[in-house]
Design a protein around this motif. Structure first.
Motif, PDB file in Angstrom:
ATOM      1  N   UNK A 133      29.143  40.886  39.198  1.00 22.52           N
ATOM      2  CA  UNK A 133      28.136  39.900  39.593  1.00 22.52           C
ATOM      3  C   UNK A 133      28.789  38.629  40.145  1.00 22.52           C
ATOM      4  N   UNK A 134      29.941  38.235  39.585  1.00 22.38           N
ATOM      5  CA  UNK A 134      30.601  37.041  40.100  1.00 22.38           C
ATOM      6  C   UNK A 134      31.165  37.287  41.501  1.00 22.38           C
ATOM      7  N   UNK A 135      31.652  38.492  41.766  1.00 24.47           N
ATOM      8  CA  UNK A 135      32.099  38.827  43.118  1.00 24.47           C
ATOM      9  C   UNK A 135      30.914  38.798  44.077  1.00 24.47           C
ATOM     10  N   UNK A 136      29.763  39.320  43.628  1.00 21.71           N
ATOM     11  CA  UNK A 136      28.564  39.264  44.463  1.00 21.71           C
ATOM     12  C   UNK A 136      28.143  37.830  44.728  1.00 21.71           C
ATOM     13  N   UNK A 137      28.267  36.975  43.721  1.00 18.96           N
ATOM     14  CA  UNK A 137      27.945  35.554  43.918  1.00 18.96           C
ATOM     15  C   UNK A 137      28.879  34.912  44.940  1.00 18.96           C
ATOM     16  N   UNK A 138      30.164  35.277  44.869  1.00 19.33           N
ATOM     17  CA  UNK A 138      31.121  34.759  45.845  1.00 19.33           C
ATOM     18  C   UNK A 138      30.782  35.253  47.251  1.00 19.33           C
ATOM     19  N   UNK A 139      30.381  36.535  47.349  1.00 16.49           N
ATOM     20  CA  UNK A 139      29.976  37.072  48.641  1.00 16.49           C
ATOM     21  C   UNK A 139      28.751  36.370  49.181  1.00 16.49           C
ATOM     22  N   UNK A 140      27.808  36.048  48.295  1.00 17.65           N
ATOM     23  CA  UNK A 140      26.609  35.314  48.709  1.00 17.65           C
ATOM     24  C   UNK A 140      26.978  33.929  49.224  1.00 17.65           C
ATOM     25  N   UNK A 141      27.884  33.255  48.518  1.00 17.66           N
ATOM     26  CA  UNK A 141      28.334  31.937  48.970  1.00 17.66           C
ATOM     27  C   UNK A 141      29.055  32.029  50.314  1.00 17.66           C
ATOM     28  N   UNK A 142      29.815  33.114  50.496  1.00 11.61           N
ATOM     29  CA  UNK A 142      30.531  33.316  51.762  1.00 11.61           C
ATOM     30  C   UNK A 142      29.559  33.545  52.911  1.00 11.61           C
ATOM     31  N   UNK A 143      28.507  34.342  52.667  1.00 15.96           N
ATOM     32  CA  UNK A 143      27.502  34.570  53.702  1.00 15.96           C
ATOM     33  C   UNK A 143      26.779  33.281  54.086  1.00 15.96           C
ATOM     34  N   UNK A 144      26.518  32.437  53.088  1.00 15.96           N
ATOM     35  CA  UNK A 144      25.891  31.153  53.385  1.00 15.96           C
ATOM     36  C   UNK A 144      26.828  30.277  54.208  1.00 15.96           C
ATOM     37  N   UNK A 145      28.115  30.341  53.893  1.00 18.24           N
ATOM     38  CA  UNK A 145      29.105  29.583  54.660  1.00 18.24           C
ATOM     39  C   UNK A 145      29.122  30.051  56.118  1.00 18.24           C
ATOM     40  N   UNK A 146      29.064  31.366  56.333  1.00 20.60           N
ATOM     41  CA  UNK A 146      29.047  31.903  57.691  1.00 20.60           C
ATOM     42  C   UNK A 146      27.777  31.471  58.427  1.00 20.60           C
TER      43      UNK A 146
ATOM     44  N   UNK B 269      38.437  48.049  20.535  1.00 17.66           N
ATOM     45  CA  UNK B 269      37.604  47.388  21.556  1.00 17.66           C
ATOM     46  C   UNK B 269      38.318  46.155  22.093  1.00 17.66           C
ATOM     47  N   UNK B 270      38.960  45.385  21.202  1.00 17.42           N
ATOM     48  CA  UNK B 270      39.696  44.199  21.639  1.00 17.42           C
ATOM     49  C   UNK B 270      40.828  44.562  22.598  1.00 17.42           C
ATOM     50  N   UNK B 271      41.516  45.677  22.290  1.00 15.93           N
ATOM     51  CA  UNK B 271      42.591  46.128  23.185  1.00 15.93           C
ATOM     52  C   UNK B 271      42.038  46.517  24.556  1.00 15.93           C
ATOM     53  N   UNK B 272      40.866  47.181  24.573  1.00 16.63           N
ATOM     54  CA  UNK B 272      40.255  47.567  25.849  1.00 16.63           C
ATOM     55  C   UNK B 272      39.817  46.343  26.646  1.00 16.63           C
ATOM     56  N   UNK B 273      39.281  45.337  25.948  1.00 15.45           N
ATOM     57  CA  UNK B 273      38.895  44.101  26.636  1.00 15.45           C
ATOM     58  C   UNK B 273      40.117  43.447  27.260  1.00 15.45           C
ATOM     59  N   UNK B 274      41.237  43.462  26.531  1.00 11.99           N
ATOM     60  CA  UNK B 274      42.467  42.874  27.058  1.00 11.99           C
ATOM     61  C   UNK B 274      42.912  43.590  28.325  1.00 11.99           C
ATOM     62  N   UNK B 275      42.879  44.922  28.308  1.00 13.22           N
ATOM     63  CA  UNK B 275      43.306  45.692  29.487  1.00 13.22           C
ATOM     64  C   UNK B 275      42.387  45.419  30.671  1.00 13.22           C
ATOM     65  N   UNK B 276      41.061  45.458  30.418  1.00 13.59           N
ATOM     66  CA  UNK B 276      40.096  45.207  31.497  1.00 13.59           C
ATOM     67  C   UNK B 276      40.223  43.770  32.009  1.00 13.59           C
ATOM     68  N   UNK B 277      40.430  42.826  31.074  1.00 12.42           N
ATOM     69  CA  UNK B 277      40.574  41.423  31.480  1.00 12.42           C
ATOM     70  C   UNK B 277      41.759  41.217  32.399  1.00 12.42           C
ATOM     71  N   UNK B 278      42.902  41.817  32.054  1.00  7.88           N
ATOM     72  CA  UNK B 278      44.089  41.700  32.917  1.00  7.88           C
ATOM     73  C   UNK B 278      43.851  42.367  34.272  1.00  7.88           C
ATOM     74  N   UNK B 279      43.204  43.525  34.251  1.00  8.84           N
ATOM     75  CA  UNK B 279      42.948  44.251  35.497  1.00  8.84           C
ATOM     76  C   UNK B 279      41.999  43.483  36.405  1.00  8.84           C
ATOM     77  N   UNK B 280      40.895  43.014  35.827  1.00  4.89           N
ATOM     78  CA  UNK B 280      39.907  42.267  36.619  1.00  4.89           C
ATOM     79  C   UNK B 280      40.502  40.959  37.122  1.00  4.89           C
ATOM     80  N   UNK B 281      41.210  40.255  36.240  1.00  2.00           N
ATOM     81  CA  UNK B 281      41.807  38.982  36.645  1.00  2.00           C
ATOM     82  C   UNK B 281      42.756  39.140  37.813  1.00  2.00           C
ATOM     83  N   UNK B 282      43.638  40.145  37.735  1.00  2.00           N
ATOM     84  CA  UNK B 282      44.569  40.373  38.834  1.00  2.00           C
ATOM     85  C   UNK B 282      43.870  40.782  40.114  1.00  2.00           C
ATOM     86  N   UNK B 283      42.849  41.640  40.001  1.00  2.00           N
ATOM     87  CA  UNK B 283      42.125  42.103  41.191  1.00  2.00           C
ATOM     88  C   UNK B 283      41.367  40.969  41.874  1.00  2.00           C
ATOM     89  N   UNK B 284      40.681  40.152  41.077  1.00  3.01           N
ATOM     90  CA  UNK B 284      39.929  39.038  41.650  1.00  3.01           C
ATOM     91  C   UNK B 284      40.872  38.014  42.267  1.00  3.01           C
TER      92      UNK B 284
END
Length: 397
Positions: A208-221, A8-23
């Motif tokens: 959810x954090x991407x959705x929060x960023x999108x919400x903040x962006x919509x408010x900015x617009x 499970x720790x190895x999977x978290x590491x892989x997902x963490x690297x993937x999500x971090x790079x994508x975001x």
């Protein structure tokens, strides 16, 4: 499939690297404060991924080094969630928080292992307490203090709260169970619960954090669409929209409503003598003064050029005239130091009108307030004039 804690720790590491790079890549298309928030979140996921990778590999490396490093990286990554949320709200961010939290936990874990190098229980307890505090801090920021929070904020807050409960279970396990070898991953129920919640937090939390960023962006617009770029006041279109809504409300419920229009006297002379950049500074100073003199329920807008308008709900003519005179005096007083830089006296003329039975729409109020404004200018400037009552149109029978 072998779902032990190492896997499970190895999977978290892989997902963490993937999500971090994508975001991190996704953050490039957002405004500055949202970009900073997403970058903080991405760096946090990368640190968490690195921490879990070290934890999964501890049997093949020096545990007295990798265990403190792994815990320090994970705690630093969690603290970056808090920094992300602060950035999204454009609130001040504690400098060096991630580095400080991560380094403190790593050092304390190293000291604990120096005292008892064969027991992981105290390290487990220490890191769990730090995680609970940070998760609680971020959850409170999202659920209690985030202005304009929506579904994504509640989902993130609840998820962080559940992760905190899992770490509380880990605290109980660390305090009540026998000593654990430092060179192996613990494989009990509490550790599995924490890792599974961490995996869920990494996957669902990123959405959810991407959705929060999108919400903040919509408010900015929305802010950009509704406000004047020079002054930060409402732009003409938005002011007229709000004014029409207030007009209908006041007419429907029989409530008073007053509109003021304000124009800077001899503004062309200001531009000619001091230049257009200085003229912009004068407009900004007048707008700032207007903002400080009105109530929260009032609205101020820039109609164009050097002309402003103030919407005063629940305000009759007597109160409107008093507010108008206060605005005129405040502008003359507060903007005087700026005008003195070029030997100019900055004053404003104010026109006003209060809703009457003869007014058919908000545009009537604007037109009559404008007429009163020009009466003030023709009467010598730097004064207040109010339009008289308008009689209703006769009924045709």
């Amino acid at each position: 499939m072998n779902l032990d804690t190492t896997f499970i720790a190895q999977m978290i590491a892989i997902i963490g690297f993937t999500v971090g790079g994508s975001v991190l890549l996704a953050s490039l298309s957002y405004p500055n404060h949202i970009r900073r928030g997403l970058r903080s979140y991405a760096y946090g996921k990368l640190l968490i991924g690195a921490g879990f990778l070290l934890a999964a590999l501890r049997g093949a490396t020096l545990p007295e080094i990798t265990v403190p490093a792994a815990n320090g990286l994970v705690i630093a990554g969690l603290s970056l969630n808090y920094i992300c949320v602060r950035h999204l709200q454009q609130k001040p961010v504690p400098k060096g928080m991630a580095l400080g939290c991560g380094a403190a936990v790593a050092v304390l874990c190293a000291l604990v292992l120096l005292v008892d190098p064969d027991d992981l229980s105290h390290v487990r307890l220490l890191s769990s307490v730090a995680a609970v505090l940070l998760l609680g801090l971020v959850a409170a920021e999202l659920l209690l203090f985030y202005e304009g929070r929506g579904i994504a904020h509640y989902m993130s807050g609840v998820l962080l709260f559940l992760m905190g409960l899992a770490f509380c279970l880990r605290i109980w396990a660390a305090a009540s169970q026998p000593a654990s070898p430092v060179d192996q991953m613990i494989n009990d129920g509490a550790e599995r619960a924490v890792l599974l919640m961490s995996f869920l937090g990494t996957v669902v939390g990123s959405i959810t954090f991407i959705l929060m960023a999108g919400d903040a962006f919509n408010k900015e617009l929305t802010i950009l669409a509704h406000t004047d770029g020079l002054t930060g006041l409402l732009n003409r279109r938005r002011f007229l929209e709000i004014g029409e809504t207030e007009f209908q409300r006041a007419r429907r419920h029989g409530r008073p409503l007053t509109v003021l229009t304000i124009d800077i006297d001899r503004f062309k002379t200001i531009n000619d003598r001091a230049g257009h950049p200085f003229g912009d500074r004068v407009i900004q100073a007048v707008a700032a003064t207007c903002s400080t003199q009105i109530r929260r329920e009032d609205a101020a807008g820039r109609l164009g050029g050097e002309e402003f308008a103030i919407l005063l709900p629940e305000t009759d003519e007597a109160a409107g005239e008093e507010i108008a005179e206060r605005l005129r005096t405040a502008i003359e007083r507060d903007v005087a130091p700026l005008g003195a830089l070029h030997g100019l006296a900055v004053t404003c003329s104010v026109g006003g009108v209060t809703l009457g039975t003869g007014h058919q729409g908000f545009t009537d109020l604007i037109a009559l307030s404008d007429a009163a404004l020009y009466a003030a200018k023709n009467g010598g400037r730097n004064q207040v004039r109010f339009a008289g009552p308008v009689e209703p149109l006769p009924m045709i029978v």
